[in-house]
Design a protein around this motif. Structure first.
Motif, PDB file in Angstrom:
ATOM      1  N   UNK A 113       0.802  -1.218   0.000  1.00 18.55           N
ATOM      2  CA  UNK A 113       0.000   0.000   0.000  1.00 18.55           C
ATOM      3  C   UNK A 113       0.840   1.275   0.000  1.00 18.55           C
ATOM      4  N   UNK A 114       2.056   1.194   0.500  1.00 18.69           N
ATOM      5  CA  UNK A 114       3.005   2.311   0.542  1.00 18.69           C
ATOM      6  C   UNK A 114       2.412   3.586   1.145  1.00 18.69           C
ATOM      7  N   UNK A 115       1.971   3.510   2.386  1.00 16.88           N
ATOM      8  CA  UNK A 115       1.445   4.720   3.046  1.00 16.88           C
ATOM      9  C   UNK A 115       2.556   5.722   3.321  1.00 16.88           C
ATOM     10  N   UNK A 116       2.174   6.982   3.441  1.00 14.78           N
ATOM     11  CA  UNK A 116       3.109   8.055   3.775  1.00 14.78           C
ATOM     12  C   UNK A 116       2.667   8.723   5.066  1.00 14.78           C
ATOM     13  N   UNK A 117       3.636   9.137   5.867  1.00 14.44           N
ATOM     14  CA  UNK A 117       3.355   9.829   7.116  1.00 14.44           C
ATOM     15  C   UNK A 117       3.680  11.308   6.911  1.00 14.44           C
ATOM     16  N   UNK A 118       2.643  12.089   6.636  1.00 13.51           N
ATOM     17  CA  UNK A 118       2.782  13.518   6.373  1.00 13.51           C
ATOM     18  C   UNK A 118       1.594  14.223   7.015  1.00 13.51           C
ATOM     19  N   UNK A 119       1.697  15.532   7.158  1.00 12.54           N
ATOM     20  CA  UNK A 119       0.586  16.281   7.723  1.00 12.54           C
ATOM     21  C   UNK A 119      -0.686  16.088   6.909  1.00 12.54           C
ATOM     22  N   UNK A 120      -0.531  15.944   5.592  1.00 14.65           N
ATOM     23  CA  UNK A 120      -1.698  15.788   4.724  1.00 14.65           C
ATOM     24  C   UNK A 120      -2.378  14.435   4.889  1.00 14.65           C
ATOM     25  N   UNK A 179       8.337  19.090  20.897  1.00  9.10           N
ATOM     26  CA  UNK A 179       9.661  19.245  20.280  1.00  9.10           C
ATOM     27  C   UNK A 179       9.659  20.159  19.064  1.00  9.10           C
ATOM     28  N   UNK A 180       8.475  20.709  18.750  1.00  9.26           N
ATOM     29  CA  UNK A 180       8.349  21.660  17.641  1.00  9.26           C
ATOM     30  C   UNK A 180       8.878  21.088  16.330  1.00  9.26           C
ATOM     31  N   UNK A 181       8.434  19.872  16.009  1.00  8.91           N
ATOM     32  CA  UNK A 181       8.854  19.224  14.767  1.00  8.91           C
ATOM     33  C   UNK A 181       7.617  18.868  13.947  1.00  8.91           C
ATOM     34  N   UNK A 182       7.832  18.566  12.674  1.00 16.22           N
ATOM     35  CA  UNK A 182       6.749  18.215  11.772  1.00 16.22           C
ATOM     36  C   UNK A 182       7.154  17.016  10.926  1.00 16.22           C
ATOM     37  N   UNK A 183       6.224  16.119  10.631  1.00 15.87           N
ATOM     38  CA  UNK A 183       6.564  14.972   9.769  1.00 15.87           C
ATOM     39  C   UNK A 183       6.903  15.388   8.340  1.00 15.87           C
ATOM     40  N   UNK A 184       6.553  16.609   7.971  1.00 17.54           N
ATOM     41  CA  UNK A 184       6.844  17.072   6.609  1.00 17.54           C
ATOM     42  C   UNK A 184       8.303  17.459   6.409  1.00 17.54           C
ATOM     43  N   UNK A 185       9.113  17.348   7.445  1.00 20.67           N
ATOM     44  CA  UNK A 185      10.531  17.719   7.322  1.00 20.67           C
ATOM     45  C   UNK A 185      11.369  16.624   6.677  1.00 20.67           C
ATOM     46  N   UNK A 186      10.799  15.447   6.450  1.00 18.22           N
ATOM     47  CA  UNK A 186      11.566  14.328   5.889  1.00 18.22           C
ATOM     48  C   UNK A 186      11.683  14.456   4.382  1.00 18.22           C
ATOM     49  N   UNK A 205      11.325   1.766   1.066  1.00 20.58           N
ATOM     50  CA  UNK A 205      11.797   1.312   2.375  1.00 20.58           C
ATOM     51  C   UNK A 205      12.598   2.426   3.058  1.00 20.58           C
ATOM     52  N   UNK A 206      13.467   3.086   2.296  1.00 17.67           N
ATOM     53  CA  UNK A 206      14.230   4.206   2.856  1.00 17.67           C
ATOM     54  C   UNK A 206      13.300   5.345   3.262  1.00 17.67           C
ATOM     55  N   UNK A 207      12.300   5.636   2.425  1.00 14.29           N
ATOM     56  CA  UNK A 207      11.349   6.693   2.756  1.00 14.29           C
ATOM     57  C   UNK A 207      10.581   6.354   4.025  1.00 14.29           C
ATOM     58  N   UNK A 208      10.164   5.102   4.116  1.00 16.53           N
ATOM     59  CA  UNK A 208       9.417   4.671   5.294  1.00 16.53           C
ATOM     60  C   UNK A 208      10.280   4.778   6.550  1.00 16.53           C
ATOM     61  N   UNK A 209      11.539   4.382   6.444  1.00 14.82           N
ATOM     62  CA  UNK A 209      12.455   4.505   7.577  1.00 14.82           C
ATOM     63  C   UNK A 209      12.518   5.962   8.050  1.00 14.82           C
ATOM     64  N   UNK A 210      12.657   6.891   7.102  1.00 17.54           N
ATOM     65  CA  UNK A 210      12.746   8.303   7.478  1.00 17.54           C
ATOM     66  C   UNK A 210      11.473   8.770   8.178  1.00 17.54           C
ATOM     67  N   UNK A 211      10.334   8.373   7.636  1.00 15.90           N
ATOM     68  CA  UNK A 211       9.077   8.880   8.169  1.00 15.90           C
ATOM     69  C   UNK A 211       8.685   8.207   9.483  1.00 15.90           C
ATOM     70  N   UNK A 212       9.276   7.051   9.764  1.00 12.74           N
ATOM     71  CA  UNK A 212       9.016   6.354  11.024  1.00 12.74           C
ATOM     72  C   UNK A 212       9.918   6.879  12.153  1.00 12.74           C
TER      73      UNK A 212
END
Length: 228
Positions: free
Chosen positions: A55-62, A88-95, A109-116
């Protein structure tokens, strides 16, 4: 040849300045092929991991329902993740998006690692100050085998003061390495479907021990960075 040059150039830049997140990202993409294949195979061999690959989900504000997450009770994974972002004043959109991994599946897989990554901060109970980041990197190095994580695990302590180094080497470091080695593959959890689950239960499912010490977030309004 191009990737070799990118690996060398990004490696030198990352060594000179570990805060160059763009260069650290390039280093991870150009040196992590074998580790990414290993992580991909673990995901293929796990029912939930295979679903994520499909399914390749993404973790983003959207893709996050922040209102729904705010309504969850304290201690739930979704509420604690949102609390981590706010404290911590961070956002998932910074990846950053992956650019230098040719294989489409490995790139995901690399993208998922970053977003996790920020979800791991929540699971491990670590803030984004330098000590917290180093502890997470030690966990990730043991868990993923990515050279980029190993580099961060080696260089990060150089920026810690003596008191924080003692905490890392005597308490947090051994805990992070042990849990990185013993826990299930953290990429095999469909976190977007686990927001209502308690952090405690998710840790037990992944075989992750609670943190041995509690570190406070250092990016809250009016609070100075004390842990670097």
């Amino acid at each position: 040849m191009q990737k070799a040059l990118l690996a060398v150039g990004s490696g030198v830049a990352a060594l000179q300045d570990p805060y160059r997140h763009d260069m650290v990202a390039v280093l991870g993409e150009t040196t992590g092929h074998l580790s990414l294949k290993n992580l991909r195979d673990k995901m293929r061999n796990d029912p939930e991991g295979y679903t994520i690959l499909t399914e390749r989900p993404r973790i983003k504000l959207s893709t996050l329902d922040l209102s729904q997450m705010k309504s969850l009770p304290g201690g739930s994974f979704g509420r604690e993740y949102l609390r981590f972002l706010e404290d911590n004043n961070v956002t998932p959109d910074s990846r950053a998006d992956v650019k230098f991994v040719d294989n489409e599946e490995l790139a995901y897989v690399m993208q998922r690692y970053r977003e996790v990554h920020d979800l791991l901060h929540t699971l491990l109970g670590m803030p984004t100050n330098m000590l917290g980041e180093v502890a997470v990197k030690w966990f990730e190095a043991a868990q993923t085998g990515l050279p980029m994580c190993a580099l961060g695990a080696v260089l990060g302590p150089l920026r810690l003061n003596a008191r924080r180094l003692q905490s890392l080497f005597t308490t947090l470091g051994p805990w992070a390495l042990r849990n990185g080695w013993q826990s299930r593959c953290v990429l095999n959890i469909f976190y977007e479907r686990r927001w209502e689950q308690s952090v405690e239960d998710l840790r037990k499912e992944l075989n992750i021990e609670p943190p041995p010490v509690i570190l406070s977030a250092t990016n809250k309004k009016g609070q100075k960075k004390k842990d670097e």
